[in-house]
Design a protein around this motif. Structure first.
Motif, PDB file in Angstrom:
ATOM      1  N   GLY A 101       0.820  -1.207   0.000  1.00  0.00           N
ATOM      2  CA  GLY A 101       0.000   0.000   0.000  1.00  0.00           C
ATOM      3  C   GLY A 101       0.851   1.252   0.000  1.00  0.00           C
ATOM      4  O   GLY A 101       1.690   1.448  -0.874  1.00  0.00           O
ATOM      5  N   ASP A 102       0.649   2.097   1.040  1.00  0.00           N
ATOM      6  CA  ASP A 102       1.322   3.392   1.110  1.00  0.00           C
ATOM      7  C   ASP A 102       2.542   3.410   2.017  1.00  0.00           C
ATOM      8  O   ASP A 102       3.022   4.478   2.390  1.00  0.00           O
ATOM      9  N   HIS A 103       3.029   2.235   2.406  1.00  0.00           N
ATOM     10  CA  HIS A 103       4.236   2.217   3.225  1.00  0.00           C
ATOM     11  C   HIS A 103       5.089   1.004   2.872  1.00  0.00           C
ATOM     12  O   HIS A 103       4.632   0.073   2.216  1.00  0.00           O
ATOM     13  N   GLY A 104       6.352   1.088   3.270  1.00  0.00           N
ATOM     14  CA  GLY A 104       7.266   0.006   2.938  1.00  0.00           C
ATOM     15  C   GLY A 104       8.438  -0.020   3.888  1.00  0.00           C
ATOM     16  O   GLY A 104       8.547   0.786   4.823  1.00  0.00           O
ATOM     17  N   ALA A 105       9.323  -0.958   3.628  1.00  0.00           N
ATOM     18  CA  ALA A 105      10.556  -1.081   4.399  1.00  0.00           C
ATOM     19  C   ALA A 105      11.643  -1.561   3.474  1.00  0.00           C
ATOM     20  O   ALA A 105      11.382  -2.323   2.539  1.00  0.00           O
ATOM     21  N   PHE A 106      12.861  -1.077   3.717  1.00  0.00           N
ATOM     22  CA  PHE A 106      13.990  -1.697   3.048  1.00  0.00           C
ATOM     23  C   PHE A 106      14.948  -2.187   4.116  1.00  0.00           C
ATOM     24  O   PHE A 106      15.142  -1.566   5.142  1.00  0.00           O
ATOM     25  N   VAL A 107      15.461  -3.366   3.852  1.00  0.00           N
ATOM     26  CA  VAL A 107      16.258  -4.107   4.819  1.00  0.00           C
ATOM     27  C   VAL A 107      17.598  -4.407   4.178  1.00  0.00           C
ATOM     28  O   VAL A 107      17.647  -4.900   3.047  1.00  0.00           O
ATOM     29  N   THR A 108      18.683  -4.108   4.874  1.00  0.00           N
ATOM     30  CA  THR A 108      19.992  -4.472   4.346  1.00  0.00           C
ATOM     31  C   THR A 108      20.530  -5.663   5.133  1.00  0.00           C
ATOM     32  O   THR A 108      20.279  -5.794   6.332  1.00  0.00           O
ATOM     33  N   THR A 109      21.244  -6.512   4.413  1.00  0.00           N
ATOM     34  CA  THR A 109      21.789  -7.729   5.008  1.00  0.00           C
ATOM     35  C   THR A 109      23.200  -7.973   4.501  1.00  0.00           C
ATOM     36  O   THR A 109      23.600  -7.439   3.463  1.00  0.00           O
ATOM     37  N   ASP A 110      23.910  -8.808   5.228  1.00  0.00           N
ATOM     38  CA  ASP A 110      25.170  -9.340   4.726  1.00  0.00           C
ATOM     39  C   ASP A 110      24.831 -10.337   3.619  1.00  0.00           C
ATOM     40  O   ASP A 110      23.663 -10.658   3.390  1.00  0.00           O
ATOM     41  N   ALA A 111      25.854 -10.871   2.989  1.00  0.00           N
ATOM     42  CA  ALA A 111      25.648 -11.911   1.985  1.00  0.00           C
ATOM     43  C   ALA A 111      24.971 -13.113   2.633  1.00  0.00           C
ATOM     44  O   ALA A 111      25.260 -13.461   3.779  1.00  0.00           O
ATOM     45  N   MET A 112      24.036 -13.717   1.923  1.00  0.00           N
ATOM     46  CA  MET A 112      23.341 -14.907   2.415  1.00  0.00           C
ATOM     47  C   MET A 112      22.749 -15.652   1.231  1.00  0.00           C
ATOM     48  O   MET A 112      22.723 -15.142   0.113  1.00  0.00           O
ATOM     49  N   GLU A 113      22.258 -16.835   1.461  1.00  0.00           N
ATOM     50  CA  GLU A 113      21.661 -17.651   0.410  1.00  0.00           C
ATOM     51  C   GLU A 113      20.413 -16.968  -0.142  1.00  0.00           C
ATOM     52  O   GLU A 113      19.618 -16.402   0.604  1.00  0.00           O
ATOM     53  N   MET A 114      20.213 -17.063  -1.428  1.00  0.00           N
ATOM     54  CA  MET A 114      19.097 -16.385  -2.085  1.00  0.00           C
ATOM     55  C   MET A 114      17.728 -16.834  -1.559  1.00  0.00           C
ATOM     56  O   MET A 114      16.800 -16.036  -1.493  1.00  0.00           O
ATOM     57  N   ASP A 115      17.592 -18.081  -1.169  1.00  0.00           N
ATOM     58  CA  ASP A 115      16.295 -18.567  -0.669  1.00  0.00           C
ATOM     59  C   ASP A 115      15.825 -17.785   0.551  1.00  0.00           C
ATOM     60  O   ASP A 115      14.619 -17.657   0.794  1.00  0.00           O
ATOM     61  N   ARG A 116      16.734 -17.260   1.325  1.00  0.00           N
ATOM     62  CA  ARG A 116      16.360 -16.551   2.548  1.00  0.00           C
ATOM     63  C   ARG A 116      15.704 -15.211   2.270  1.00  0.00           C
ATOM     64  O   ARG A 116      14.997 -14.669   3.112  1.00  0.00           O
ATOM     65  N   PHE A 117      15.899 -14.665   1.079  1.00  0.00           N
ATOM     66  CA  PHE A 117      15.277 -13.383   0.747  1.00  0.00           C
ATOM     67  C   PHE A 117      13.758 -13.507   0.651  1.00  0.00           C
ATOM     68  O   PHE A 117      13.034 -12.591   1.027  1.00  0.00           O
ATOM     69  N   LYS A 118      13.283 -14.625   0.141  1.00  0.00           N
ATOM     70  CA  LYS A 118      11.832 -14.824   0.067  1.00  0.00           C
ATOM     71  C   LYS A 118      11.253 -14.866   1.476  1.00  0.00           C
ATOM     72  O   LYS A 118      10.206 -14.277   1.741  1.00  0.00           O
ATOM     73  N   GLU A 119      11.936 -15.539   2.399  1.00  0.00           N
ATOM     74  CA  GLU A 119      11.487 -15.579   3.792  1.00  0.00           C
ATOM     75  C   GLU A 119      11.476 -14.181   4.393  1.00  0.00           C
ATOM     76  O   GLU A 119      10.527 -13.799   5.082  1.00  0.00           O
ATOM     77  N   LEU A 120      12.541 -13.426   4.149  1.00  0.00           N
ATOM     78  CA  LEU A 120      12.646 -12.063   4.666  1.00  0.00           C
ATOM     79  C   LEU A 120      11.517 -11.194   4.132  1.00  0.00           C
ATOM     80  O   LEU A 120      10.817 -10.522   4.890  1.00  0.00           O
ATOM     81  N   ALA A 121      11.318 -11.202   2.817  1.00  0.00           N
ATOM     82  CA  ALA A 121      10.282 -10.375   2.208  1.00  0.00           C
ATOM     83  C   ALA A 121       8.899 -10.770   2.704  1.00  0.00           C
ATOM     84  O   ALA A 121       8.056  -9.909   2.977  1.00  0.00           O
ATOM     85  N   SER A 122       8.656 -12.045   2.846  1.00  0.00           N
ATOM     86  CA  SER A 122       7.367 -12.514   3.341  1.00  0.00           C
ATOM     87  C   SER A 122       7.111 -12.034   4.766  1.00  0.00           C
ATOM     88  O   SER A 122       5.998 -11.600   5.103  1.00  0.00           O
ATOM     89  N   ALA A 123       8.132 -12.081   5.602  1.00  0.00           N
ATOM     90  CA  ALA A 123       7.991 -11.627   6.990  1.00  0.00           C
ATOM     91  C   ALA A 123       7.687 -10.133   7.047  1.00  0.00           C
ATOM     92  O   ALA A 123       6.799  -9.689   7.782  1.00  0.00           O
ATOM     93  N   VAL A 124       8.409  -9.335   6.259  1.00  0.00           N
ATOM     94  CA  VAL A 124       8.185  -7.880   6.235  1.00  0.00           C
ATOM     95  C   VAL A 124       6.795  -7.571   5.687  1.00  0.00           C
ATOM     96  O   VAL A 124       6.062  -6.748   6.237  1.00  0.00           O
ATOM     97  N   GLU A 125       6.413  -8.235   4.624  1.00  0.00           N
ATOM     98  CA  GLU A 125       5.105  -8.007   4.022  1.00  0.00           C
ATOM     99  C   GLU A 125       3.979  -8.298   5.015  1.00  0.00           C
ATOM    100  O   GLU A 125       3.022  -7.530   5.125  1.00  0.00           O
ATOM    101  N   SER A 126       4.108  -9.364   5.766  1.00  0.00           N
ATOM    102  CA  SER A 126       3.078  -9.711   6.765  1.00  0.00           C
ATOM    103  C   SER A 126       2.898  -8.613   7.793  1.00  0.00           C
ATOM    104  O   SER A 126       1.789  -8.243   8.154  1.00  0.00           O
ATOM    105  N   VAL A 127       4.006  -8.066   8.274  1.00  0.00           N
ATOM    106  CA  VAL A 127       3.929  -7.000   9.276  1.00  0.00           C
ATOM    107  C   VAL A 127       3.323  -5.730   8.654  1.00  0.00           C
ATOM    108  O   VAL A 127       2.453  -5.093   9.263  1.00  0.00           O
TER     109      VAL A 127
END
Length: 127
Positions: free
Chosen positions: A94-120
Motif C-alpha cells: 500500500g502506502d508504506h514500505g521497508a527496506f532491509v539491508t543484510t550481509d551476503a546470504m543464500e538467495m532462498d532466505r530473501f523470500k522468507e525475509l520479504a514474506s515476513a516484512v510483508e506480513s507486518v
C-alpha cells in the motif's frame, strides 16, 4: 501518521527480520511517501549512510508497484539490490514500505525475509 514508524510496528518489523535472517541483518528502514525512519542498525555499523537518498530511491517502488499490477508475471512482491558487501531488500504494501539491508546470504532466505516484512506491513496500514 507520525514522523516515524509507530513503536509497535518498528518492533514487529525488526523482530520479523531478525527471525528471518538472524545475524546477517544489517539495518531496517521504514518509509512512506514523505518519511523515512531507520528503526534498526546493527551496532558494528556506522550510521553515516545517506538514508534520505536510499529512501528516495526506494520510494520509486510506489510507482513500480502500480506499473507491475496485472502483468503476465503475476503480483509484484519485493525487490533485491545486490552490492559488493551485501543486499538491500525492499517491500512495499500500500502506502508504506521497508527496506532491509543484510550481509551476503543464500538467495532462498530473501523470500522468507520479504514474506515476513510483508506480513507486518499488511497488519498496519498508515492512516
Amino acid at each position: 501518521m507520525s514522523e516515524s514508524a509507530p513503536a509497535d510496528l518498528a518492533d514487529q518489523l525488526v523482530s520479523a527480520c531478525r527471525t528471518a535472517v538472524g545475524d546477517e541483518l544489517r539495518s531496517v528502514t521504514y518509509f512512506t511517501d514523505d518519511v523515512e525512519d531507520q528503526i534498526y542498525l546493527r551496532e558494528d555499523l556506522e550510521s553515516d549512510a545517506d538514508l534520505v537518498g536510499f529512501a528516495d530511491n526506494e520510494r520509486l517502488g510506489f510507482h513500480s508497484q502500480s506499473l507491475y499490477q496485472e502483468t503476465e508475471l503475476g503480483q509484484y512482491h519485493f525487490t533485491i539490490r545486490v552490492f559488493d558487501r551485501g543486499y538491500l531488500t525492499r517491500v512495499i504494501v500500500g502506502d508504506h514500505g521497508a527496506f532491509v539491508t543484510t550481509d551476503a546470504m543464500e538467495m532462498d532466505r530473501f523470500k522468507e525475509l520479504a514474506s515476513a516484512v510483508e506480513s507486518v506491513l499488511e497488519e498496519e496500514q498508515p492512516v
